[in-house]
Design a protein around this motif. Structure first.
Motif, short mmCIF file in Angstrom:
data_model
loop_
_atom_site.label_atom_id
_atom_site.label_comp_id
_atom_site.label_asym_id
_atom_site.label_seq_id
_atom_site.Cartn_x
_atom_site.Cartn_y
_atom_site.Cartn_z
N HIS A 60 91.52 -3.09 24.76
CA HIS A 60 90.26 -2.36 24.62
C HIS A 60 90.41 -1.00 25.28
CE1 HIS A 60 85.98 -1.70 24.24
NE2 HIS A 60 85.94 -1.37 25.53
N ASP A 61 90.14 0.07 24.55
CA ASP A 61 90.21 1.43 25.09
C ASP A 61 91.47 1.67 25.91
OD1 ASP A 61 87.89 2.22 23.86
OD2 ASP A 61 86.63 1.88 25.61
N GLU B 67 81.15 -5.85 26.53
CA GLU B 67 82.04 -5.58 25.40
C GLU B 67 83.18 -6.59 25.35
OE1 GLU B 67 83.23 -1.58 24.44
OE2 GLU B 67 81.63 -0.80 25.72
N LEU B 68 83.79 -6.89 26.50
CA LEU B 68 84.92 -7.81 26.53
C LEU B 68 84.51 -9.22 26.15
CD1 LEU B 68 86.77 -6.55 29.74
CD2 LEU B 68 87.44 -6.19 27.34
N ARG C 246 84.30 -9.68 22.43
CA ARG C 246 85.52 -9.57 21.63
C ARG C 246 86.10 -10.94 21.33
NH1 ARG C 246 88.37 -4.63 22.04
NH2 ARG C 246 89.68 -5.59 20.45
#
Length: 148
Positions: free
Chosen positions: A57-58, A114-115, A118
């Motif tokens: 992620h990012d 966000e994590l 996922r």
């Protein structure tokens, strides 16, 4: 085999092999396309390596661990390395990506949301694995070997 014969012997299958360094973009593509890797860190003078399921992620690698584990409950900003690879023994070719940097528990609420949203496989270890650890890349390298 005599020493002279041993020096003259060349592996025909390996002679045509080459290696190439992967670009940072190629490394991130490979990292994003795999879901299981190995995290390595030092604990009491020993280097420990464990398989983990992870998500990218990012431009960071994140995996879940136990709150009371060495990385989950250990000192913040611990140096760690994360590695993935693939090989085809029959073709004698493969690749490897190594990310090294600081590993620390994720505490940012927005990032945690966000994590958790996922898709990723469950952690391999038993017990409750509810702490996300992030490894921010200090160094990202990769190499491909084979008949290039």
């Amino acid at each position: 085999m005599a020493t002279e014969d041993a020096q003259a012997f060349v592996w025909e299958t390996a002679a045509t092999h080459q290696s190439e360094d992967l670009t940072e973009a190629q490394c991130w593509t490979l990292l994003a396309g795999t879901g299981t890797g190995r995290v390595a860190y030092q604990d009491n003078g020993r280097v420990l390596v464990f398989p983990v399921n992870y998500v990218v992620h990012d431009q960071g690698v994140y995996f879940r661990t136990a709150r009371d584990g060495v990385l989950g409950g250990g000192p913040e900003h611990q140096n760690a390395s994360f590695q993935i690879d693939h090989h085809d023994s029959g073709r004698m070719e493969g690749w490897s990506v190594l990310l090294s940097g600081r590993a620390e528990p994720v505490t940012d609420a927005d990032l945690l949301t966000e994590l958790w949203g996922r898709r990723m496989d469950e952690p391999w270890g038993g017990g409750q694995r509810d702490v996300f650890i992030g490894i921010e890349p200090g160094l990202l390298t990769g190499r491909r070997v084979g008949r290039l």
